[in-house]
Design a protein around this motif. Structure first.
Motif, PDB file in Angstrom:
ATOM      1  N   GLU A   1       1.347   3.387  -3.297  1.00  0.00           N
ATOM      2  CA  GLU A   1       0.130   4.123  -3.612  1.00  0.00           C
ATOM      3  C   GLU A   1      -0.001   5.365  -2.731  1.00  0.00           C
ATOM      4  N   ARG A   2       0.259   5.200  -1.429  1.00  0.00           N
ATOM      5  CA  ARG A   2       0.154   6.330  -0.502  1.00  0.00           C
ATOM      6  C   ARG A   2       1.209   7.390  -0.784  1.00  0.00           C
TER       7      ARG A   2
ATOM      8  N   HIS B   1      -3.851  -2.616  -7.102  1.00  0.00           N
ATOM      9  CA  HIS B   1      -3.825  -1.224  -6.627  1.00  0.00           C
ATOM     10  C   HIS B   1      -2.404  -0.668  -6.623  1.00  0.00           C
ATOM     11  N   THR B   2      -1.434  -1.513  -6.337  1.00  0.00           N
ATOM     12  CA  THR B   2      -0.031  -1.084  -6.364  1.00  0.00           C
ATOM     13  C   THR B   2       0.416  -0.851  -7.800  1.00  0.00           C
TER      14      THR B   2
ATOM     15  N   LEU C   1       3.169  12.884  -5.792  1.00  0.00           N
ATOM     16  CA  LEU C   1       3.231  13.025  -7.245  1.00  0.00           C
ATOM     17  C   LEU C   1       3.190  14.485  -7.703  1.00  0.00           C
TER      18      LEU C   1
ATOM     19  N   LYS D   1       0.823  -1.211   0.000  1.00  0.00           N
ATOM     20  CA  LYS D   1       0.000   0.000   0.000  1.00  0.00           C
ATOM     21  C   LYS D   1       0.860   1.266   0.000  1.00  0.00           C
TER      22      LYS D   1
ATOM     23  N   ALA E   1      -1.041   2.363  -9.228  1.00  0.00           N
ATOM     24  CA  ALA E   1      -0.435   3.588  -8.703  1.00  0.00           C
ATOM     25  C   ALA E   1       0.907   3.882  -9.363  1.00  0.00           C
TER      26      ALA E   1
ATOM     27  N   LEU F   1       2.892   7.983  -3.645  1.00  0.00           N
ATOM     28  CA  LEU F   1       2.701   8.643  -4.932  1.00  0.00           C
ATOM     29  C   LEU F   1       1.475   9.542  -4.943  1.00  0.00           C
ATOM     30  N   LYS F   2       0.424   9.133  -4.236  1.00  0.00           N
ATOM     31  CA  LYS F   2      -0.775   9.964  -4.167  1.00  0.00           C
ATOM     32  C   LYS F   2      -0.465  11.304  -3.513  1.00  0.00           C
ATOM     33  N   LYS F   3       0.396  11.268  -2.498  1.00  0.00           N
ATOM     34  CA  LYS F   3       0.748  12.486  -1.769  1.00  0.00           C
ATOM     35  C   LYS F   3       1.835  13.286  -2.477  1.00  0.00           C
TER      36      LYS F   3
ATOM     37  N   GLU G   1       0.541   4.746 -13.119  1.00  0.00           N
ATOM     38  CA  GLU G   1       0.057   6.116 -13.304  1.00  0.00           C
ATOM     39  C   GLU G   1       1.189   7.119 -13.116  1.00  0.00           C
ATOM     40  N   ALA G   2       2.009   6.899 -12.088  1.00  0.00           N
ATOM     41  CA  ALA G   2       3.117   7.810 -11.817  1.00  0.00           C
ATOM     42  C   ALA G   2       4.131   7.796 -12.954  1.00  0.00           C
TER      43      ALA G   2
END
Length: 255
Positions: free
Chosen positions: A99-100, A128-129, A106, A96, A132, A102-104, A135-136
């Motif tokens: 994802e956490r 989900h990994t 990116l 996880k 993420a 990169l969401k913060k 996408e990055a």
């Protein structure tokens, strides 16, 4: 042997680090084995995942400092092919974290012109990994600054085996001759084919081993080991590693 290995660790003062950094001699590719999250948590009576959470926060600081120094590639050993052996709950948490993070981060990576790259067996990652990181990679593909290369579900022996199998298959098919096989050819089949080899390898937490990380690529890298646990690693430690690197003579087998 242990005496020689201990000399790879350093205790330069902050003042010495500031004076010793030569911006004209910055390692172009730095690879880091981020180790010590679990011990950091254990020392504080916390669950291991707390150490991983704190360790994730360090990445942004190191990326910023590396970018500031003009480092071209920063490879971070985030998850090895052997890490699947860890407790299920810990593995799920580790999956996880990309994802956490990169969401913060990116938007900041985009602002700093950082290009995200991935090396490892993506197919085995949870959806989900995979989503993420994909996408990055996609959103930053046109960035021209520091390359942030995540080694995720990566193992060097597996990488080498897969490269040799691909070469063997092409020889069997007749599209490649055995006479054409060379170090340069093999490197073209590696996950780092587009990257230069690391100039400097850093490992935190006091361990002195490679742990199946970039075994081919670090053949002539300078090693720097520190007792600092990864969650406590900061910009000064990175500066210290670079200062030590700059004091060494890289001869590549020559005199």
């Amino acid at each position: 042997m242990l005496e020689k290995l201990s000399k790879w660790k350093s205790s330069l003062s902050s003042q010495e680090v500031r004076e010793d950094i030569d911006l004209a001699n910055i390692p172009k590719h730095i690879a880091i084995i981020m180790d010590g999250n679990g011990r950091w948590a254990k020392n504080r009576g916390l669950p291991r995942i707390a150490g991983h959470r704190e360790g994730m926060k360090v990445i942004n600081k190191v990326v910023r400092k590396a970018n500031e120094f003009g480092v071209e590639v920063l490879t971070l050993y985030a998850f090895s092919t052997e890490n699947w052996k860890r407790p299920k709950a810990e593995v799920e948490y580790l999956m996880k974290l990309p994802e956490r993070f990169l969401k913060k981060e990116l938007p900041n990576l985009m602002e700093e012109n950082v290009k995200v790259r991935l090396m490892g067996s993506v197919e085995e990652l949870p959806d989900h990994t995979k989503s993420a990181v994909t996408e990055a990679v996609k959103k930053t593909e046109n960035n021209t600054g520091l390359i942030l290369n995540f080694a995720l579900n990566y193992g060097s022996r597996s990488e080498l085996m897969n490269a040799m199998k691909q070469i063997a298959k092409e020889i069997e098919m007749g599209t490649l001759s055995s006479k054409e096989v060379s170090e340069t050819l093999l490197e073209q089949y590696m996950m780092t084919a587009e990257l230069r080899d690391p100039d400097l390898l850093i490992r935190t937490s006091g361990e002195i081993r490679l742990s199946n990380f970039m075994l081919w690529q670090v053949a002539y890298s300078e090693f720097w080991f520190t007792d600092v646990l990864w969650p406590d690693f900061n910009e000064s430690h990175l500066s210290e590693a670079i200062a030590v690197y700059q004091k060494r003579a890289r001869r590549y087998g020559g005199v």
